[in-house]
Design a protein around this motif. Structure first.
Motif, short mmCIF file in Angstrom:
data_model
loop_
_atom_site.label_atom_id
_atom_site.label_comp_id
_atom_site.label_asym_id
_atom_site.label_seq_id
_atom_site.Cartn_x
_atom_site.Cartn_y
_atom_site.Cartn_z
N ILE A 33 0.75 -1.71 0.44
CA ILE A 33 -0.13 0.54 -0.37
C ILE A 33 1.22 1.38 -0.10
O ILE A 33 0.54 2.29 -0.56
N ALA A 34 1.96 1.34 0.52
CA ALA A 34 2.92 2.55 0.49
C ALA A 34 3.47 2.37 -0.99
O ALA A 34 3.31 4.00 -0.74
N ALA A 35 3.70 1.52 -1.50
CA ALA A 35 4.95 1.54 -2.09
C ALA A 35 3.47 2.17 -3.44
O ALA A 35 3.78 2.75 -4.56
N ALA A 36 1.90 1.70 -3.69
CA ALA A 36 1.07 2.47 -3.86
C ALA A 36 1.16 3.96 -4.71
O ALA A 36 0.78 4.26 -5.31
N ALA A 37 0.75 4.07 -2.92
CA ALA A 37 0.82 5.76 -2.43
C ALA A 37 1.95 6.58 -3.14
O ALA A 37 1.94 7.31 -3.60
N PHE A 38 2.50 5.69 -2.84
CA PHE A 38 4.27 6.40 -2.97
C PHE A 38 4.65 6.86 -4.72
O PHE A 38 4.60 7.54 -5.36
N GLY A 39 4.29 5.87 -5.49
CA GLY A 39 3.83 5.50 -7.33
C GLY A 39 3.14 6.22 -7.02
O GLY A 39 3.12 7.88 -8.12
N ALA A 40 1.67 6.96 -6.63
CA ALA A 40 0.46 7.52 -7.06
C ALA A 40 1.05 9.26 -7.08
O ALA A 40 1.31 9.42 -7.78
N ILE A 41 1.95 9.36 -6.02
CA ILE A 41 2.24 10.65 -5.98
C ILE A 41 3.42 10.97 -6.85
O ILE A 41 3.18 12.08 -7.16
N LEU A 42 3.98 10.43 -6.57
CA LEU A 42 5.09 10.26 -8.01
C LEU A 42 5.21 10.54 -9.28
O LEU A 42 5.15 11.84 -10.34
N TYR A 43 3.51 9.65 -9.31
CA TYR A 43 2.69 9.77 -10.92
C TYR A 43 2.57 11.10 -11.50
O TYR A 43 2.85 11.98 -12.17
N THR A 44 1.97 11.68 -9.97
CA THR A 44 1.34 13.28 -9.66
C THR A 44 2.30 14.35 -10.29
O THR A 44 2.08 15.15 -11.35
N VAL A 45 3.72 13.61 -9.54
CA VAL A 45 4.13 14.75 -9.79
C VAL A 45 5.34 14.94 -10.66
O VAL A 45 5.72 16.12 -11.07
N VAL A 46 6.01 13.95 -11.36
CA VAL A 46 6.53 13.71 -12.69
C VAL A 46 5.31 14.51 -14.18
O VAL A 46 5.83 14.58 -14.56
N THR A 47 3.99 14.12 -13.79
CA THR A 47 3.09 14.83 -14.96
C THR A 47 2.37 15.47 -14.83
O THR A 47 1.71 15.75 -15.57
N GLY A 48 2.51 16.18 -13.54
CA GLY A 48 2.92 18.22 -13.69
C GLY A 48 3.54 18.80 -14.92
O GLY A 48 4.62 18.66 -15.06
N ASP A 49 2.75 19.65 -15.19
CA ASP A 49 3.05 20.94 -15.92
C ASP A 49 4.69 20.93 -15.48
O ASP A 49 5.69 21.50 -16.54
N SER A 50 4.81 21.44 -15.01
CA SER A 50 6.17 22.65 -14.39
C SER A 50 7.16 21.00 -14.36
O SER A 50 8.25 21.58 -14.87
N ILE A 51 7.45 19.85 -13.48
CA ILE A 51 8.60 18.51 -14.56
C ILE A 51 8.89 19.18 -15.95
O ILE A 51 9.42 18.55 -16.35
N VAL A 52 6.87 18.80 -16.49
CA VAL A 52 7.20 18.79 -18.06
C VAL A 52 7.84 19.14 -18.92
O VAL A 52 8.76 19.13 -20.18
N THR A 53 7.97 20.79 -18.87
CA THR A 53 8.21 21.64 -19.21
C THR A 53 9.79 22.03 -18.96
O THR A 53 10.59 22.31 -19.76
N ALA A 54 10.83 21.51 -17.94
CA ALA A 54 11.49 21.41 -17.55
C ALA A 54 12.04 20.32 -17.89
O ALA A 54 13.42 20.70 -18.67
N LEU A 55 11.74 19.12 -17.87
CA LEU A 55 12.22 17.99 -18.98
C LEU A 55 12.94 18.36 -20.40
O LEU A 55 13.73 18.42 -21.18
N THR A 56 11.33 18.77 -20.97
CA THR A 56 11.51 20.00 -22.45
C THR A 56 12.13 20.28 -22.54
O THR A 56 13.69 20.54 -23.70
N ASN A 57 13.30 21.35 -21.33
CA ASN A 57 13.85 22.10 -21.27
C ASN A 57 15.32 21.79 -21.44
O ASN A 57 15.80 22.08 -22.39
N ILE A 58 15.30 20.63 -21.22
CA ILE A 58 16.58 20.78 -20.29
C ILE A 58 17.12 19.12 -21.68
O ILE A 58 18.00 19.25 -22.10
#
Length: 67
Positions: A33-58
């Motif tokens: 359960i903890a791993a699934a929750a961490f995965g969901a949080i990580l997915y939400t952060v990584v697919t956020g606009d700021s992360i996608v924009t930063a990765l695209t710029n890099i």
């Protein structure tokens, strides 16, 4: 005879309270359960606009061949 059966019952109850059968299953369930929750949080952060924009710029800067 009665004292012996009471002692046997006490011994059995003590064993039931001390035994840890099934604890590993509970630990695995909580870990899953903890791993699934961490995965969901990580997915939400990584697919956020700021992360996608930063990765695209890099990637754009890395592929830019203008020296």
């Amino acid at each position: 005879m009665k004292g012996r059966s009471i002692r046997a019952l006490q011994a059995r109850l003590t064993l039931l309270m001390v035994e840890e059968d099934g604890m590993s299953t509970v630990e695995y369930a909580i870990g899953t359960i903890a791993a699934a929750a961490f995965g969901a949080i990580l997915y939400t952060v990584v697919t956020g606009d700021s992360i996608v924009t930063a990765l695209t710029n890099i990637i754009s800067r890395a592929l830019n061949t203008n020296v």
